[in-house]
Motif scaffolding. Structure first.
Motif, short mmCIF file in Angstrom:
data_model
loop_
_atom_site.label_atom_id
_atom_site.label_comp_id
_atom_site.label_asym_id
_atom_site.label_seq_id
_atom_site.Cartn_x
_atom_site.Cartn_y
_atom_site.Cartn_z
N LEU A 199 -39.08 8.97 -46.89
CA LEU A 199 -38.12 8.78 -47.97
C LEU A 199 -36.82 8.34 -47.34
O LEU A 199 -36.23 9.07 -46.54
CB LEU A 199 -37.92 10.08 -48.76
CG LEU A 199 -36.94 10.03 -49.93
CD1 LEU A 199 -37.41 9.02 -50.98
CD2 LEU A 199 -36.78 11.39 -50.56
N THR A 218 -43.07 6.38 -55.51
CA THR A 218 -43.41 7.80 -55.57
C THR A 218 -44.92 7.98 -55.38
O THR A 218 -45.36 8.88 -54.66
CB THR A 218 -42.96 8.41 -56.90
OG1 THR A 218 -41.55 8.23 -57.06
CG2 THR A 218 -43.28 9.90 -56.96
N PHE A 255 -39.65 2.59 -58.79
CA PHE A 255 -39.46 4.00 -58.48
C PHE A 255 -40.79 4.75 -58.59
O PHE A 255 -41.14 5.56 -57.72
CB PHE A 255 -38.42 4.60 -59.44
CG PHE A 255 -38.11 6.05 -59.18
CD1 PHE A 255 -37.12 6.41 -58.28
CD2 PHE A 255 -38.79 7.06 -59.84
CE1 PHE A 255 -36.82 7.75 -58.03
CE2 PHE A 255 -38.51 8.39 -59.61
CZ PHE A 255 -37.52 8.73 -58.70
N TYR A 256 -41.52 4.46 -59.63
CA TYR A 256 -42.80 5.14 -59.83
C TYR A 256 -43.82 4.72 -58.76
O TYR A 256 -44.53 5.57 -58.20
CB TYR A 256 -43.34 4.81 -61.23
CG TYR A 256 -44.72 5.34 -61.50
CD1 TYR A 256 -45.03 6.69 -61.33
CD2 TYR A 256 -45.75 4.49 -61.93
CE1 TYR A 256 -46.30 7.18 -61.57
CE2 TYR A 256 -47.02 4.97 -62.18
CZ TYR A 256 -47.29 6.32 -62.00
OH TYR A 256 -48.55 6.81 -62.24
N GLN A 290 -38.48 17.43 -52.18
CA GLN A 290 -37.94 16.14 -52.63
C GLN A 290 -38.93 15.41 -53.52
O GLN A 290 -38.55 14.83 -54.53
CB GLN A 290 -37.58 15.29 -51.41
CG GLN A 290 -36.36 15.78 -50.65
CD GLN A 290 -36.12 14.99 -49.37
OE1 GLN A 290 -37.08 14.70 -48.61
NE2 GLN A 290 -34.89 14.63 -49.10
N ARG A 341 -38.70 14.20 -57.61
CA ARG A 341 -38.98 12.87 -58.17
C ARG A 341 -40.03 12.96 -59.28
O ARG A 341 -39.89 12.36 -60.34
CB ARG A 341 -39.47 11.93 -57.05
CG ARG A 341 -38.40 11.56 -56.04
CD ARG A 341 -39.00 10.77 -54.89
NE ARG A 341 -39.37 9.42 -55.27
CZ ARG A 341 -38.63 8.33 -55.03
NH1 ARG A 341 -37.44 8.45 -54.43
NH2 ARG A 341 -39.06 7.14 -55.39
#
Length: 493
Positions: A211, A196, A192-193, A220, A224
Motif C-alpha cells: 500500500l 483493493t 480504488f476497488y 488498513q 478500505r
C-alpha cells in the motif's frame, strides 16, 4: 473518518433524512443524505487552502468555551482542545478534526447556503471540499458572479480558495465528489476497488500486500473494505427495485468483504478464538482466567502494572456477522450459520477450501465452538451434533473428552462444558459453587429464567457481578474447561 457528506441542517430538514452510514462499533457518524439520490447535470467543486491549519488551539478553545450549545468550563474546554489539536492546530487525518471543523463552520455554512440558494444550487461540504450541484444549465451564465460572491464570503472568514482545484464537472463526465463517483449512484472509483481486490489477492496468496509502496496491514485493508461496504450498504437501503439483500444475495464487493472477514478472524487469527453461546459465558471465562491466571500463563498473563493480557480472543457478534453470514446476534444457532462456511453446507461457500485454493497460509491457532453440555435432543449441543453429522467415533470422543476436531485445515474444534461431579448435564453456571449461585444482590436472588424481577436478578446481572468480583469467587469448577482450552491452545498454537 473519511468521505462524509454534510449538508447544512436547515436545508437538510427540507430535503434529507438522517441515516447511519458509518457502522463502526465504536463510533457512528450521522450522514445527511437525500431521500433518493438526485443526479445532477453540473457539479462545481471547490477546495479551500490550508483548511485545518486555520483551526488553531485558541479558535477551538474559544468555540467550546463560548458557543451557546456548549459553554464548557474552561478546564474542560482546554482538555478537549489539547486532545483535538496537534502542534497547535487540528491535524488533518484525525477523525475528530472534521467533526470539530463542521461545528465551528456552522455560521459559515449558513452564509454559503444563502449564496447557493441565490444561484439555485445544492450545497454539500466535507471539511475543505465544497460541492455545488444543479440541473439548471443557465448556471453557466452566472458562475463567475457566483464564484466572486463565494470568494468574498470565504475571505471574511479567513479562508482562501485553491483555484488550481476548482473544477466544473458535466453529467457526461465521471462526476467525483469527495472521492466518490456520483453519476448514477454513489460508488467508489473503479481504480480504488480494483487496487483493493489486488491487495486481497496478494494477501491471500503471499501473506502480504503493498500500500503506497509499503507493506500494508490487515487493519488498513479492513478500513478500505469497510469504506467500500458502507457505500454498498447505502445503495442497498435505497434500492428502488425492492430487492432483499442478505447473506444469500451478496454483491461482488460484499462477497470480497465477507471472505476477508472470514480470513481475518479464522484464517489469520493470532490467538485461539473462542465462540460461546451467549455474551454472559464470555464474562464467566474471563473472570475465571483472571482469578486463575498463575495456572494458565498460555491463556492469560499479568504485567508488572497489574494489567491482564488475554492470550485468547473472544468472538464478538455484530451486524456484519448477521448480514454476511446469517448469524443471529445471540444464541447457539449462530454456530450452525458459521459452521456452514467452514465446510460448505446448506448451499453456502466453503471458505476453508477457498483459501486452500489460494494457497493461503493458515493460522496455527484454533477456533473453538463452546456449548453447554446438555443431553436433551432439542438443546443446542445435540442439535449441532446432528446438524454437523458427526461420526459415531467423533461422538464418542466428544462424550469422553469433551472436545473434537470438526475441520482440520481451519482447526475448528467443538468443545462441550465438562460435567461437574454428580451431574448428567450442565450449563456454565453449574461450574460455580452453591455459595456463589446463592449470592444476593440488593435483596434479590439469582435466577437463570425470566422470573419476577422484584425477587430475582438475571444472567446478565450475575455475569457482570462475577466479572467485577472475580477475586471473591471460587472458580475451581472451571478448571476442567480451562484445561481443555489450554491443551488445544498448546497443541495447535
Amino acid at each position: 473518518m473519511r468521505y462524509m457528506n454534510i449538508k447544512n441542517k436547515y436545508e437538510a430538514k427540507k430535503t434529507s433524512k438522517p441515516i447511519y452510514l458509518m457502522r463502526s462499533r465504536k463510533i457512528k457518524v450521522l450522514f445527511l443524505m437525500p431521500k433518493s439520490i438526485k443526479i445532477s447535470d453540473l457539479f462545481f467543486c471547490i477546495d479551500l487552502n490550508d483548511f485545518f491549519n486555520m483551526f488553531h488551539f485558541g479558535r477551538v478553545l474559544g468555540y467550546f468555551s463560548s458557543n451557546r450549545y456548549f459553554k464548557l468550563p474552561k478546564e474542560v474546554a482546554v482538555t478537549i482542545s489539547q486532545v483535538a489539536c496537534y502542534k497547535g492546530v487540528l491535524p488533518q487525518g484525525a477523525p475528530s478534526s472534521p467533526i470539530i471543523t463542521n461545528l465551528i463552520c456552522q455560521t459559515l455554512d449558513m452564509h454559503v447556503l444563502k449564496i447557493a440558494k441565490k444561484y439555485k444550487l445544492d450545497y454539500t461540504r466535507y471539511a475543505d471540499d465544497l460541492t455545488f450541484s444543479t440541473n439548471k444549465n443557465d448556471f453557466l451564465d452566472n458562475k463567475d458572479d457566483f464564484f466572486k460572491d463565494l470568494k468574498k464570503e470565504f475571505q471574511k472568514s479567513g479562508f482562501s480558495i485553491n483555484d488550481s482545484k476548482t473544477r466544473l464537472i458535466y453529467h457526461d463526465s465521471r462526476q467525483i465528489v469527495t472521492g466518490l463517483v456520483v453519476n448514477q449512484k454513489i460508488n467508489v472509483p473503479r481504480a480504488f476497488y480494483k487496487s483493493t481486490r489486488a491487495m486481497l489477492h496478494s494477501l491471500y496468496t503471499t501473506g502480504e500486500f503493498k500500500l503506497d509502496d509499503k507493506n500494508g496491514t490487515i487493519a488498513q485493508l479492513a478500513g478500505r473494505l469497510s469504506f467500500i461496504d458502507q457505500i454498498e450498504f447505502y445503495n442497498n437501503k435505497h434500492d428502488i427495485s425492492g430487492a432483499k439483500h442478505n447473506y444469500r444475495s451478496l454483491s461482488g464487493k460484499e462477497i470480497d468483504y465477507r471472505n476477508f472477514l472470514f480470513y481475518k478472524h479464522f484464517i489469520a487469527n493470532k490467538q485461539m478464538l473462542l465462540i460461546t453461546e451467549g455474551k454472559t459465558d464470555v464474562l464467566y471465562i474471563k473472570a475465571a482466567l483472571k482469578s486463575l491466571y498463575k495456572e494458565y500463563p498460555k491463556l492469560i498473563t499479568k504485567d508488572n502494572n497489574g494489567k491482564f493480557h488475554y492470550h485468547i480472543s473472544f468472538f464478538s457478534r455484530s451486524r456484519h456477522w448477521k448480514y454476511f453470514f446469517g448469524m443471529s446476534l445471540d444464541g447457539a444457532d449462530a454456530m450452525k450459520s458459521l459452521y456452514n462456511y467452514f465446510v460448505g453446507k446448506n448451499g453456502l461457500k466453503n471458505l476453508c477450501d477457498y483459501f486452500l485454493e489460494h494457497q493461503t497460509e493458515f493460522s496455527e491457532y484454533p477456533t473453538v465452538l463452546l456449548f453447554d453440555n446438555e443431553k436433551n435432543t432439542k438443546r443446542p449441543l445435540r442439535g449441532f451434533i446432528s446438524y454437523a453429522e458427526l461420526s459415531e467415533l467423533k461422538k464418542e470422543q466428544l462424550e469422553k473428552e469433551n472436545y473434537v476436531l470438526l475441520e482440520p485445515n481451519c482447526k475448528l474444534n467443538l468443545v462441550s462444558v465438562p460435567l461437574p461431579l454428580g451431574k448428567n448435564e450442565c450449563e456454565l453456571e453449574d461450574l460455580f459453587t452453591d455459595e456463589t449461585l446463592n449470592i444476593e444482590i440488593n435483596g434479590r436472588k439469582f435466577s437463570r429464567h425470566d422470573e419476577d424481577p422484584q425477587k430475582y436478578y438475571n444472567k446478565d446481572i450475575f455475569s457482570k457481578y462475577i466479572f467485577q468480583n472475580y477475586t471473591k469467587i471460587d472458580f475451581t469448577g472451571f478448571k476442567p474447561l480451562l484445561n481443555i482450552l489450554n491443551m488445544l491452545n498448546e497443541s495447535n498454537g
